[in-house]
Each structure stands twice: as structure tokens, then as C-alpha cells.
Design a protein around this motif. Structure first.
Motif, PDB file in Angstrom:
ATOM      1  N   ARG A   1       6.656   6.291 -11.432  1.00 24.68           N
ATOM      2  CA  ARG A   1       8.083   6.099 -11.170  1.00 24.68           C
ATOM      3  C   ARG A   1       8.379   4.729 -10.543  1.00 24.68           C
ATOM      4  O   ARG A   1       9.343   4.065 -10.904  1.00 24.68           O
ATOM      5  CB  ARG A   1       8.564   7.212 -10.243  1.00 24.68           C
ATOM      6  CG  ARG A   1      10.031   7.175  -9.983  1.00 24.68           C
ATOM      7  CD  ARG A   1      10.481   8.475  -9.362  1.00 24.68           C
ATOM      8  NE  ARG A   1      10.952   9.405 -10.360  1.00 24.68           N
ATOM      9  CZ  ARG A   1      11.123  10.703 -10.146  1.00 24.68           C
ATOM     10  NH1 ARG A   1      10.812  11.218  -8.988  1.00 24.68           N
ATOM     11  NH2 ARG A   1      11.586  11.471 -11.097  1.00 24.68           N
ATOM     12  N   LEU A   2       7.528   4.309  -9.602  1.00 22.98           N
ATOM     13  CA  LEU A   2       7.726   2.982  -9.001  1.00 22.98           C
ATOM     14  C   LEU A   2       7.604   1.899 -10.071  1.00 22.98           C
ATOM     15  O   LEU A   2       8.348   0.923 -10.088  1.00 22.98           O
ATOM     16  CB  LEU A   2       6.688   2.724  -7.889  1.00 22.98           C
ATOM     17  CG  LEU A   2       6.751   1.324  -7.270  1.00 22.98           C
ATOM     18  CD1 LEU A   2       7.980   1.187  -6.371  1.00 22.98           C
ATOM     19  CD2 LEU A   2       5.502   0.973  -6.481  1.00 22.98           C
ATOM     20  N   LEU A   3       6.650   2.112 -10.972  1.00 23.85           N
ATOM     21  CA  LEU A   3       6.337   1.083 -11.966  1.00 23.85           C
ATOM     22  C   LEU A   3       7.378   1.020 -13.085  1.00 23.85           C
ATOM     23  O   LEU A   3       7.344   0.117 -13.911  1.00 23.85           O
ATOM     24  CB  LEU A   3       4.929   1.325 -12.518  1.00 23.85           C
ATOM     25  CG  LEU A   3       3.838   1.386 -11.430  1.00 23.85           C
ATOM     26  CD1 LEU A   3       2.493   1.677 -12.049  1.00 23.85           C
ATOM     27  CD2 LEU A   3       3.790   0.119 -10.597  1.00 23.85           C
TER      28      LEU A   3
ATOM     29  N   VAL B   1       2.364  -9.808  -6.712  1.00 24.21           N
ATOM     30  CA  VAL B   1       2.321  -8.482  -6.096  1.00 24.21           C
ATOM     31  C   VAL B   1       1.076  -7.704  -6.510  1.00 24.21           C
ATOM     32  O   VAL B   1       0.722  -7.664  -7.685  1.00 24.21           O
ATOM     33  CB  VAL B   1       3.570  -7.658  -6.505  1.00 24.21           C
ATOM     34  CG1 VAL B   1       3.551  -6.282  -5.849  1.00 24.21           C
ATOM     35  CG2 VAL B   1       4.851  -8.401  -6.158  1.00 24.21           C
ATOM     36  N   LEU B   2       0.436  -7.098  -5.513  1.00 22.40           N
ATOM     37  CA  LEU B   2      -0.615  -6.122  -5.769  1.00 22.40           C
ATOM     38  C   LEU B   2      -0.062  -4.801  -5.247  1.00 22.40           C
ATOM     39  O   LEU B   2       0.015  -4.591  -4.033  1.00 22.40           O
ATOM     40  CB  LEU B   2      -1.890  -6.524  -5.015  1.00 22.40           C
ATOM     41  CG  LEU B   2      -3.195  -5.838  -5.382  1.00 22.40           C
ATOM     42  CD1 LEU B   2      -3.555  -6.099  -6.838  1.00 22.40           C
ATOM     43  CD2 LEU B   2      -4.318  -6.316  -4.481  1.00 22.40           C
ATOM     44  N   ALA B   3       0.396  -3.960  -6.160  1.00 23.00           N
ATOM     45  CA  ALA B   3       1.093  -2.736  -5.758  1.00 23.00           C
ATOM     46  C   ALA B   3       0.190  -1.529  -5.928  1.00 23.00           C
ATOM     47  O   ALA B   3      -0.126  -1.121  -7.050  1.00 23.00           O
ATOM     48  CB  ALA B   3       2.365  -2.568  -6.578  1.00 23.00           C
TER      49      ALA B   3
ATOM     50  N   GLY C   1      11.771  -0.915  -5.215  1.00 25.04           N
ATOM     51  CA  GLY C   1      11.106  -1.452  -6.402  1.00 25.04           C
ATOM     52  C   GLY C   1      11.869  -2.633  -6.993  1.00 25.04           C
ATOM     53  O   GLY C   1      11.287  -3.655  -7.347  1.00 25.04           O
ATOM     54  N   ARG C   2      13.185  -2.481  -7.061  1.00 25.00           N
ATOM     55  CA  ARG C   2      14.013  -3.551  -7.634  1.00 25.00           C
ATOM     56  C   ARG C   2      13.985  -4.808  -6.766  1.00 25.00           C
ATOM     57  O   ARG C   2      13.968  -5.929  -7.271  1.00 25.00           O
ATOM     58  CB  ARG C   2      15.466  -3.083  -7.792  1.00 25.00           C
ATOM     59  CG  ARG C   2      15.738  -2.422  -9.126  1.00 25.00           C
ATOM     60  CD  ARG C   2      17.227  -2.342  -9.393  1.00 25.00           C
ATOM     61  NE  ARG C   2      17.907  -1.479  -8.425  1.00 25.00           N
ATOM     62  CZ  ARG C   2      18.166  -0.184  -8.631  1.00 25.00           C
ATOM     63  NH1 ARG C   2      17.807   0.377  -9.760  1.00 25.00           N
ATOM     64  NH2 ARG C   2      18.769   0.533  -7.716  1.00 25.00           N
TER      65      ARG C   2
ATOM     66  N   ASP D   1       0.850  -1.193   0.000  1.00 24.81           N
ATOM     67  CA  ASP D   1       0.000   0.000   0.000  1.00 24.81           C
ATOM     68  C   ASP D   1       0.887   1.245   0.000  1.00 24.81           C
ATOM     69  O   ASP D   1       1.374   1.675   1.039  1.00 24.81           O
ATOM     70  CB  ASP D   1      -0.943  -0.005   1.206  1.00 24.81           C
ATOM     71  CG  ASP D   1      -2.053   1.033   1.059  1.00 24.81           C
ATOM     72  OD1 ASP D   1      -2.044   1.783   0.059  1.00 24.81           O
ATOM     73  OD2 ASP D   1      -2.926   1.093   1.949  1.00 24.81           O
ATOM     74  N   GLU D   2       1.078   1.810  -1.176  1.00 24.54           N
ATOM     75  CA  GLU D   2       1.913   3.001  -1.357  1.00 24.54           C
ATOM     76  C   GLU D   2       3.273   2.826  -0.700  1.00 24.54           C
ATOM     77  O   GLU D   2       3.704   3.646   0.112  1.00 24.54           O
ATOM     78  CB  GLU D   2       1.187   4.247  -0.845  1.00 24.54           C
ATOM     79  CG  GLU D   2      -0.109   4.472  -1.606  1.00 24.54           C
ATOM     80  CD  GLU D   2      -0.680   5.876  -1.431  1.00 24.54           C
ATOM     81  OE1 GLU D   2       0.078   6.791  -1.099  1.00 24.54           O
ATOM     82  OE2 GLU D   2      -1.889   6.035  -1.647  1.00 24.54           O
ATOM     83  N   ILE D   3       3.944   1.748  -1.070  1.00 28.69           N
ATOM     84  CA  ILE D   3       5.283   1.486  -0.525  1.00 28.69           C
ATOM     85  C   ILE D   3       6.240   2.592  -0.972  1.00 28.69           C
ATOM     86  O   ILE D   3       7.288   2.798  -0.370  1.00 28.69           O
ATOM     87  CB  ILE D   3       5.792   0.096  -0.973  1.00 28.69           C
ATOM     88  CG1 ILE D   3       7.058  -0.307  -0.195  1.00 28.69           C
ATOM     89  CG2 ILE D   3       6.110   0.030  -2.467  1.00 28.69           C
ATOM     90  CD1 ILE D   3       6.894  -1.514   0.641  1.00 28.69           C
ATOM     91  N   ASP D   4       5.855   3.329  -2.011  1.00 27.34           N
ATOM     92  CA  ASP D   4       6.726   4.390  -2.530  1.00 27.34           C
ATOM     93  C   ASP D   4       6.561   5.713  -1.807  1.00 27.34           C
ATOM     94  O   ASP D   4       7.399   6.599  -1.941  1.00 27.34           O
ATOM     95  CB  ASP D   4       6.492   4.584  -4.038  1.00 27.34           C
ATOM     96  CG  ASP D   4       5.017   4.604  -4.409  1.00 27.34           C
ATOM     97  OD1 ASP D   4       4.163   4.545  -3.503  1.00 27.34           O
ATOM     98  OD2 ASP D   4       4.720   4.678  -5.607  1.00 27.34           O
ATOM     99  N   SER D   5       5.486   5.863  -0.999  1.00 23.94           N
ATOM    100  CA  SER D   5       5.288   7.167  -0.362  1.00 23.94           C
ATOM    101  C   SER D   5       6.355   7.377   0.709  1.00 23.94           C
ATOM    102  O   SER D   5       6.646   6.497   1.500  1.00 23.94           O
ATOM    103  CB  SER D   5       3.881   7.277   0.238  1.00 23.94           C
ATOM    104  OG  SER D   5       3.738   6.433   1.340  1.00 23.94           O
ATOM    105  N   GLY D   6       6.950   8.531   0.709  1.00 26.39           N
ATOM    106  CA  GLY D   6       7.994   8.846   1.683  1.00 26.39           C
ATOM    107  C   GLY D   6       9.380   8.420   1.255  1.00 26.39           C
ATOM    108  O   GLY D   6      10.344   8.665   1.980  1.00 26.39           O
ATOM    109  N   LEU D   7       9.487   7.767   0.101  1.00 27.83           N
ATOM    110  CA  LEU D   7      10.806   7.321  -0.358  1.00 27.83           C
ATOM    111  C   LEU D   7      11.401   8.341  -1.336  1.00 27.83           C
ATOM    112  O   LEU D   7      10.688   8.849  -2.209  1.00 27.83           O
ATOM    113  CB  LEU D   7      10.696   5.974  -1.076  1.00 27.83           C
ATOM    114  CG  LEU D   7      10.373   4.751  -0.224  1.00 27.83           C
ATOM    115  CD1 LEU D   7      10.251   3.525  -1.107  1.00 27.83           C
ATOM    116  CD2 LEU D   7      11.444   4.538   0.844  1.00 27.83           C
ATOM    117  N   ASP D   8      12.699   8.590  -1.211  1.00 31.67           N
ATOM    118  CA  ASP D   8      13.344   9.423  -2.215  1.00 31.67           C
ATOM    119  C   ASP D   8      13.608   8.563  -3.458  1.00 31.67           C
ATOM    120  O   ASP D   8      13.388   7.351  -3.447  1.00 31.67           O
ATOM    121  CB  ASP D   8      14.620  10.072  -1.672  1.00 31.67           C
ATOM    122  CG  ASP D   8      15.649   9.048  -1.232  1.00 31.67           C
ATOM    123  OD1 ASP D   8      15.879   8.072  -1.975  1.00 31.67           O
ATOM    124  OD2 ASP D   8      16.229   9.222  -0.146  1.00 31.67           O
TER     125      ASP D   8
END
Ligand code: ADP
Ligand code: MG
Length: 247
Positions: free
Chosen positions: A208-210, A200-202, A186-187, A171-178
Motif C-alpha cells: 500500500r505504501l508503495l 530513499v531506502l524504504a 508516502g506522497r 524504517d516502516e514509516i507506514d506502521s501505525g498509520l491509517d
């Protein structure tokens, strides 16, 4: 290598007096990445919470199965044991419980359930922390206490990598990440799809994450419904034009 399916069929759920998810259907196969995008308040986190069995939500219809196992009939810990993992949008602080201890408990609970985790927990944790650039010193600290947003998301990723679940909801694993942390996380998740067949259900807002965690399928959620499904080009279109065309 894990093979199987997480099948969500006509799932309707909400809080008392309000239906939030109004019939969600999607199937994630092992090794696949499905992205879920959608405007604020469209029900993305509700979907994540309902899948994992967070208290306070009511199931109003439909089903969720993991290799035929009825997840909705199980308490959260048994869903985890069946192979489902949730990386929370806002990971909670757990004072007094270091990450290593939490994972040891999770692992021993999974052991008799056929968990496929690596044998040496401490070594595995350090290797995974190094791999995504999480300071090893944070591993001994109470879970998420005083961690920055980015550190929490890396922390969630380390947990995923060590526990090796069959399916992960991010759930928004990308929020708060530079930008760099986002690429690391992501990798790592992308590699897991081939390493052990993680499905994965992202949930994300950002293309950008994708770019690193490449989706096989992209869904747009609006008003508690999947209103569009497509390939990676759908994420690019959302990135360009926003959600206006879908709501
Ligand atoms: P998203 O993650 O897509 O931004 P959410 O699933 O968090 O959306 O929320 C969808 C809608 O349901 C919002 O209007 C939100 O306020 C409401 N909602 C979700 N969970 C709860 C809850 N536990 N109590 C009250 N309202 C909730
Ligand atoms: Mg949300």
C-alpha cells in the motif's frame, strides 16, 4: 537538485557473537526509491541502524559510502551532516526537547556543512505539518512524548521534509498509520524525490505504501541477505504470496 549515490557494498554486521547482515549490496541513486521488504527478523532494522551508526552493532566487513564518503568511519551526527537521515521504526521520546528546537540544532550543525534546508525554520515547519496533516500544536510539544504511533510517523516525515537530507532510510514509516495518513506521508516523500532529488531506502511490509511512494527497485531481505531484487511487480508478488518463496 541533489545528485549522488548511497552505495552499500557487501555489508556484514551484527551484534557480538552473531552476524545479522550477511553481505548486503545495493546502490541508491539520488531521486530513486528502493524498497526493502522481508519477513520479521530478517535484518531490515539492523540495516537501518548500522547505516546510521547506532551503538551496539559491529561492522564485520564491507563498506557504505555517500558520494564516496566512508560513512562507517563517521559518528552518527557526521553521517547526518553528510546527508543521511533515518526515520526510526519506533521513534523515541525526548522529554524536554521540542521538535522545533531539535531541528534548529540539526540545521545549525548542518549549516556549515552545506545543508540545503529552507531558510525559515518556523514557517517551514508549519507548512510541512499542514502538508501532511500533523497538528501544528504538536510542533511545540516535547519530541514524540505522548504522541500516537501515527503522529510520531508524521512527525518523522516533517523532520525529513524540513531537514531535506540527501538520502533517507525509512524504517516502516507506514506502521501505525491509517490509510489516509499513509497516503499523505508516502506522497510527501515521493514529492521530495523530485523536489530536491531525495534518495530513499524504504523498509516496508506493505504494498500500500508503495502505491504512493513508487519504488524504482524492490529488494527482498531474508536471513540478512538480499534474496531477490526486481521492480514494483516484485512488491506486488510478495503482497500476493508472502515471503515463503524467498526464505
Ligand atoms: P527486522 O527489522 O527485519 O524485523 P531486525 O533487524 O530488527 O529485523 O532483527 C534481525 C535479528 O537480529 C532478530 O533476530 C533480532 O532479534 C536480532 N537483533 C537485532 N538487533 C539486535 C540487538 N541490538 N541485540 C540483540 N539482537 C538483535
Ligand atoms: Mg524492523
Amino acid at each position: 537538485m541533489s545528485t549522488g549515490e548511497l552505495v552499500i557494498e557487501d555489508l556484514r554486521a551484527g551484534i557480538p557473537g552473531r552476524e545479522i547482515l550477511q553481505g548486503i549490496s545495493l546502490t541508491v541513486a539520488s531521486g530513486q526509491v528502493h524498497a526493502v521488504m522481508g519477513p520479521n527478523g530478517s535484518g531490515k532494522s539492523t540495516l537501518a541502524h548500522v547505516l546510521m551508526g547506532r551503538p551496539g552493532y559491529e561492522i564485520l566487513g564491507g563498506s557504505v559510502t555517500l558520494d564516496g564518503i566512508d560513512l562507517l568511519a563517521l559518528p552518527t551526527w557526521q553521517r547526518a551532516r553528510a546527508g543521511l537521515f533515518l526515520a526510526m521504526q519506533h521513534p523515541i521520546e525526548v522529554p524536554g526537547v521540542p521538535l522545533a528546537e531539535a531541528l534548529a540544532a540539526a540545521r545549525s550543525s548542518a549549516a556549515d556543512g552545506g545543508g540545503s534546508a529552507a531558510p525559515d525554520l518556523a514557517a517551514g515547519l508549519e507548512a510541512e505539518a499542514d502538508r501532511i496533516g500533523l497538528d501544528r500544536r504538536l510542533l511545540g510539544r516535547p519530541l514524540n512524548v505522548d504522541l500516537s504511533g501515527g503522529e510520531r510517523k508524521r512527525n518523522e516525515t516533517v523532520q525529513l521534509a524540513v531537514l531535506r537530507p540527501r538520502f533517507a532510510v525509512l524504517d516502516e514509516i507506514d506502521s501505525g498509520l491509517d490509510v489516509d495518513a499513509l497516503a499523505d506521508v508516502g506522497r510527501r516523500v515521493q514529492a521530495a524525490t523530485t523536489e530536491w532529488g531525495l534518495g530513499v531506502l524504504a523498509i516496508t511490509h506493505f504494498h500500500r505504501l508503495l502505491d504512493v511512494l513508487v519504488p524504482d527497485v524492490v529488494h527482498v531481505l531474508a536471513g540478512g541477505r538480499v534474496v531477490a531484487t526486481g521492480g514494483p511487480d516484485l512488491a506486488a508478488a510478495v503482497d500476493r504470496s508472502g515471503y515463503a518463496g524467498y526464505v
